[in-house]
Scaffold this motif. Structure first.
Motif, PDB file in Angstrom:
ATOM      1  N   PHE A   1       0.825  -1.209   0.000  1.00  0.00           N
ATOM      2  CA  PHE A   1       0.000   0.000   0.000  1.00  0.00           C
ATOM      3  C   PHE A   1       0.862   1.265   0.000  1.00  0.00           C
ATOM      4  O   PHE A   1       0.564   2.232  -0.712  1.00  0.00           O
ATOM      5  CB  PHE A   1      -0.937   0.010   1.212  1.00  0.00           C
ATOM      6  N   VAL A   2       1.907   1.266   0.792  1.00  0.00           N
ATOM      7  CA  VAL A   2       2.755   2.458   0.885  1.00  0.00           C
ATOM      8  C   VAL A   2       3.426   2.756  -0.453  1.00  0.00           C
ATOM      9  O   VAL A   2       3.424   3.902  -0.924  1.00  0.00           O
ATOM     10  CB  VAL A   2       3.814   2.293   1.996  1.00  0.00           C
ATOM     11  N   ILE A   3       4.000   1.732  -1.090  1.00  0.00           N
ATOM     12  CA  ILE A   3       4.659   1.939  -2.384  1.00  0.00           C
ATOM     13  C   ILE A   3       3.644   2.404  -3.421  1.00  0.00           C
ATOM     14  O   ILE A   3       3.911   3.318  -4.212  1.00  0.00           O
ATOM     15  CB  ILE A   3       5.357   0.656  -2.862  1.00  0.00           C
ATOM     16  N   LEU A   4       2.479   1.787  -3.409  1.00  0.00           N
ATOM     17  CA  LEU A   4       1.423   2.155  -4.349  1.00  0.00           C
ATOM     18  C   LEU A   4       1.041   3.626  -4.197  1.00  0.00           C
ATOM     19  O   LEU A   4       1.022   4.387  -5.173  1.00  0.00           O
ATOM     20  CB  LEU A   4       0.196   1.269  -4.117  1.00  0.00           C
ATOM     21  N   SER A   5       0.739   4.044  -2.979  1.00  0.00           N
ATOM     22  CA  SER A   5       0.237   5.399  -2.763  1.00  0.00           C
ATOM     23  C   SER A   5       1.309   6.460  -2.991  1.00  0.00           C
ATOM     24  O   SER A   5       1.037   7.502  -3.593  1.00  0.00           O
ATOM     25  CB  SER A   5      -0.345   5.534  -1.349  1.00  0.00           C
ATOM     26  N   VAL A   6       2.539   6.200  -2.530  1.00  0.00           N
ATOM     27  CA  VAL A   6       3.607   7.182  -2.698  1.00  0.00           C
ATOM     28  C   VAL A   6       3.994   7.322  -4.170  1.00  0.00           C
ATOM     29  O   VAL A   6       4.156   8.436  -4.679  1.00  0.00           O
ATOM     30  CB  VAL A   6       4.839   6.806  -1.844  1.00  0.00           C
ATOM     31  N   SER A   7       4.134   6.206  -4.865  1.00  0.00           N
ATOM     32  CA  SER A   7       4.491   6.279  -6.288  1.00  0.00           C
ATOM     33  C   SER A   7       3.374   6.941  -7.090  1.00  0.00           C
ATOM     34  O   SER A   7       3.635   7.681  -8.045  1.00  0.00           O
ATOM     35  CB  SER A   7       4.798   4.890  -6.845  1.00  0.00           C
ATOM     36  N   LEU A   8       2.117   6.694  -6.687  1.00  0.00           N
ATOM     37  CA  LEU A   8       0.984   7.333  -7.365  1.00  0.00           C
ATOM     38  C   LEU A   8       1.102   8.852  -7.277  1.00  0.00           C
ATOM     39  O   LEU A   8       0.955   9.561  -8.277  1.00  0.00           O
ATOM     40  CB  LEU A   8      -0.325   6.869  -6.725  1.00  0.00           C
ATOM     41  N   PHE A   9       1.408   9.358  -6.082  1.00  0.00           N
ATOM     42  CA  PHE A   9       1.527  10.802  -5.910  1.00  0.00           C
ATOM     43  C   PHE A   9       2.711  11.367  -6.695  1.00  0.00           C
ATOM     44  O   PHE A   9       2.582  12.372  -7.411  1.00  0.00           O
ATOM     45  CB  PHE A   9       1.677  11.151  -4.429  1.00  0.00           C
TER      46      PHE A   9
END
Length: 432
Positions: A59-67
């Motif tokens: 989840f963290v990688i997904l959300s940070v990379s998305l931003f």
């Protein structure tokens, strides 16, 4: 060592080998082995195997990379990099440091290792040619910069390291350990690059850089920069304040409720509302392959923990290797693994789980061992068989020049960087 543990070790090695040979994501092979070994040899329930998927890291990688993908899609990071290079055009003799700091800064702002290296490598080789600088040294500098920036505590690699450290049961020190990792991988390259500059600039007349002045940031890019710096401030200031004022209840409460993944998701929504990037393109740029690789290997590592493999490996290292050599051995093992595979997807998920037990058995600092492992792993990432070296080779247009660079990366860059990593490990044993 029982046969199941041997099978788990073989499964990890085979997954890496098959991933390298076939080009199929290593994580997919790891998931298959996790299921076969977990269900049929360890009698694990299928739901238990599925639950080994590292949802928190995912989840963290997904959300940070998305931003951070907004800044890539709308050209904010590219323009920032060009402004940095333009500002240094009158100091061509410092080009290696300029490349390093530009790559570090832009990677630290969220673009990540692969994105920065893919963008900066062609520019670096061109700038080296224009300034009469050794292209191999340029390749080492840009690789170091992309690594160091990505290792920043709230950037791509730094977040993964924090998650893996937390998964070992050391969540309370995950941020500080990640800070040590960033510090070591940021400072060490500066020393190496300055040394390379002093040796390579003797008797050379570096040409001035010929770079056109970049355009100014447009409205969307300015907003994007404001959002990036705002998010960095939010997720950094409260952990720092909490360390300074541990008894302040308000700061402690806010710090306990902060999660970089959730904060990044809110900032992504804000970026979408400002229409800073096309939604489909921003989502498509999420590193899905890296997510699958890290999560898949993570599942197999959890099965290894269930089988007792991790305990056996930790026991072997701590009982068969002299205490003072343990950090160096971990660094070299990590370097050997990273020579063919990913630091984030394979090396650290495989080695971090055994570190707390090794530290307990040898009375060494876990911070030292985590840091030495990452320093060692990233020292061989410039290998032409690994991600860094392959991206550098891919950015060279001429086949003849590419053929010349291959052995230089293999027989000059890798030994140099591994030696630098061992020296850094020695310093770490004194400092930590």
């Amino acid at each position: 060592m029982d046969y199941i543990s041997l099978l788990v070790i073989a499964a990890i090695a085979i997954s890496i080998f098959l991933g390298y040979k076939t080009g199929i994501n290593t994580g997919l092979f790891s998931i298959g082995f996790a299921y076969l070994i977990g269900a049929f040899l360890l009698n694990m329930e299928t739901k238990e195997i599925i639950n080994t998927w590292p949802i928190s890291i995912f989840f963290v990688i997904l959300s940070v990379s998305l931003f951070y993908n907004f800044a890539v899609v709308n050209g904010t990071l590219e323009k920032l990099a060009m402004h940095l290079l333009y500002a240094s055009r009158k100091f061509p003799q410092l080009i290696l440091l300029v490349i390093y700091f530009a790559a570090t800064l832009t990677a630290g702002l969220g673009a990540g290792y692969f994105t920065i290296l893919a963008f900066f490598a062609p520019i670096t080789l061109l700038l080296c040619k224009k300034t009469n600088t050794n292209s191999l040294l340029g390749a080492i500098a840009v690789n170091y910069g992309a690594l160091a920036g990505a290792n920043f505590m709230i950037s791509a690699s730094g977040i993964i390291f924090r998650g893996l450290i937390a998964d070992t049961g050391l969540e309370s020190q995950a941020f500080s350990d990640a800070t040590y990792i960033f510090g070591a991988t940021f400072i060490m390259p500066i020393v190496v690059i300055i040394g390379m500059m002093l040796l390579s600039n003797r008797g050379k007349d570096n040409k001035h850089l010929e770079i056109e002045k970049p355009e100014q940031y447009n409205k969307k890019q300015k907003i994007n920069l404001y959002l990036i710096f705002s998010m960095i401030a939010i997720v950094l200031i409260f952990p720092i304040l909490h360390n300074i004022l541990p008894k302040n209840e308000t700061i402690a409460f806010i710090n306990s409720k902060l999660d970089i993944g959730l904060v990044a998701m809110i900032f992504s929504v804000i970026a979408f509302l400002f229409k800073l990037g096309d939604q489909k393109e921003v989502i498509a740029r999420v590193p899905w392959g890296t997510l699958i690789m890290i999560s898949g290997v993570g599942m197999l590592i959890q099965v290894a923990i269930k089988a007792g493999t991790i305990d056996l490996l930790a026991s072997f290292v701590s009982t068969n290797i002299p205490k003072f050599l343990v950090p160096y051995v971990l660094a070299l093992i990590a370097a050997a693994m990273s020579f063919f595979s990913s630091t984030l997807g394979v090396v650290t998920p495989a080695l971090f789980p055994i570190i707390p037990e090794i530290a307990a058995a040898t009375n060494l600092s876990t911070t030292l061992l985590f840091t030495a492992t990452v320093v060692g792993a990233q020292s061989s990432s410039i290998s032409p068989f690994s991600s860094g070296g392959s991206l550098i080779l891919g950015s060279i247009s001429g086949e003849e020049e590419r053929n010349k660079m291959f052995p230089r990366l293999l027989f000059k860059a890798v030994p140099l960087c591994v030696c630098a990593a061992l020296i850094t490990t020695f310093i770490l044993t004194i400092v930590i």
